[in-house]
Design an enzyme around this catalytic site. Structure first.
Site, PDB file in Angstrom:
ATOM      1  N   ILE A   1      19.548 -47.331  20.152  1.00  0.00           N
ATOM      2  CA  ILE A   1      19.219 -48.223  19.044  1.00  0.00           C
ATOM      3  C   ILE A   1      17.722 -48.129  18.718  1.00  0.00           C
ATOM      4  O   ILE A   1      16.895 -47.810  19.576  1.00  0.00           O
ATOM      5  CB  ILE A   1      19.606 -49.678  19.349  1.00  0.00           C
ATOM      6  CG1 ILE A   1      18.900 -50.185  20.616  1.00  0.00           C
ATOM      7  CG2 ILE A   1      21.118 -49.824  19.461  1.00  0.00           C
ATOM      8  CD1 ILE A   1      19.137 -51.673  20.902  1.00  0.00           C
TER       9      ILE A   1
ATOM     10  N   PHE B   1      16.111 -57.214  26.271  1.00  0.00           N
ATOM     11  CA  PHE B   1      16.288 -56.296  27.402  1.00  0.00           C
ATOM     12  C   PHE B   1      15.067 -56.354  28.316  1.00  0.00           C
ATOM     13  O   PHE B   1      13.930 -56.575  27.857  1.00  0.00           O
ATOM     14  CB  PHE B   1      16.411 -54.841  26.933  1.00  0.00           C
ATOM     15  CG  PHE B   1      17.664 -54.500  26.202  1.00  0.00           C
ATOM     16  CD1 PHE B   1      18.779 -54.010  26.881  1.00  0.00           C
ATOM     17  CD2 PHE B   1      17.742 -54.637  24.820  1.00  0.00           C
ATOM     18  CE1 PHE B   1      19.931 -53.670  26.199  1.00  0.00           C
ATOM     19  CE2 PHE B   1      18.900 -54.302  24.128  1.00  0.00           C
ATOM     20  CZ  PHE B   1      19.992 -53.814  24.816  1.00  0.00           C
TER      21      PHE B   1
END
Length: 309
Positions: free
Chosen positions: A261, A301
């Site tokens: 991504i 994350f």
């Protein structure tokens, strides 16, 4: 790292793993394999490192199993197991000698001679390990009959020049570097038994990508074209639900940074090996509102950058 051999000859790695049984363990010198007598007519005329050699051979070249042979031996050091070999490749149609691809004028291609490569392609691995820098290897692949959805392919001949070899970069077991205190307002990151845990309660939706070092590593700088080895954990910002974790699988992940991504590509490029990075990623740089499984909307994350190549 491009798997050039697999790109040029679809299925070759599988063929070499299955054809002719498992070759013996690599000796100090490069091992030939297959129908090497069919390469006896092969003659190369050097044109330098940046130009493919002139290639002469008896046509059509017809082999029934993957075949590899050192055609000319270089004068450099021998390639060792677990090194990364840099090569240039000329791919020819075995039927008529026409050129299928030529990388000699381009940047060298890298082949990591890892245990994984040895398992998948022992014939090619055993040809590289022990070859001298400057050597030309010939690799011939059988013709392939037409199959559902794929046209028939002629036999192919690859001329591979070994330009250099270097030890593979070290992969860390955990982040190493200087601890960084993040600014207020970001997700809280704690650690339990070496595994990062995320608390996103009360964190506002990001207006732009945030890539905050928690540990600043002292290793190589990451480029967007690199392949990374990492450990990571990811949660959805809205729900706080963990949707993925390499720590839970107890297995590091490796992938091209260009094939993830946008939030990862943009957020990790420029960071350094050894770093632990907190990424707060707007949904338009992730999977959008639809998401993938539980990875919906804005994502958070923690990524440990352990290796790069």
């Amino acid at each position: 790292m491009r798997r050039l051999l697999a790109i040029l000859i679809p299925g070759l790695l599988l063929l070499t793993a299955c054809g002719g049984g498992q070759p013996a363990a690599p000796e100090p010198t490069s091992q030939s394999a297959g129908e090497t007598a069919k390469l006896d007519s092969l003659k190369l005329t050097e044109n330098g490192d940046k130009k493919a050699p002139k290639v002469e051979f008896t046509k059509p070249l017809d082999v029934t199993e993957p075949t590899v042979k050192v055609v000319t031996e270089g004068s450099g050091e021998r390639v060792k197991a677990n090194q990364i070999a840099e090569v240039s490749v000329l791919a020819l149609n075995g039927k008529d000698g026409s050129t299928l691809d030529d990388t000699f004028a381009k940047e060298p291609q890298a082949i990591e001679l890892s245990d994984d490569f040895k398992t998948k392609s022992p014939i090619i691995y055993n040809a590289f390990v022990g070859a001298k820098i400057g050597s030309h290897l010939a690799l011939a692949a059988p013709a392939q009959a037409a199959s559902q959805g794929a046209a028939a392919q002629p036999s192919q001949l690859l001329i591979i020049k070994v330009l250099s070899a270097k030890d593979a970069p070290k992969v860390l077991d955990k982040p190493e570097g200087d601890t960084v205190t993040p600014p207020a307002g970001l997700p809280a990151v704690t650690e339990k038994d070496g595994v990062p845990e995320l608390n996103v309660k009360g964190v506002a939706a990001p207006k732009k990508l945030i890539a905050q070092d928690l540990i600043k590593g002292k290793g190589a700088e990451v480029k967007a074209t690199d392949t990374l080895t990492v450990n990571y954990v990811g949660v959805a910002l809205a729900s706080g639900k963990k949707f993925d974790s390499s720590f839970d699988r107890k297995e590091k992940a490796s992938f091209p940074l260009s094939n993830v991504i946008k939030g990862w590509t943009q957020g990790l490029a420029g960071k350094t090996v050894g770093s632990r990075v907190l990424l707060v990623i707007p949904k338009d740089l992730a999977y959008g509102d639809a998401g993938q499984g539980d990875a919906k909307g804005d994502l958070v994350f923690v990524v440990d950058i352990l290796g790069v190549k």
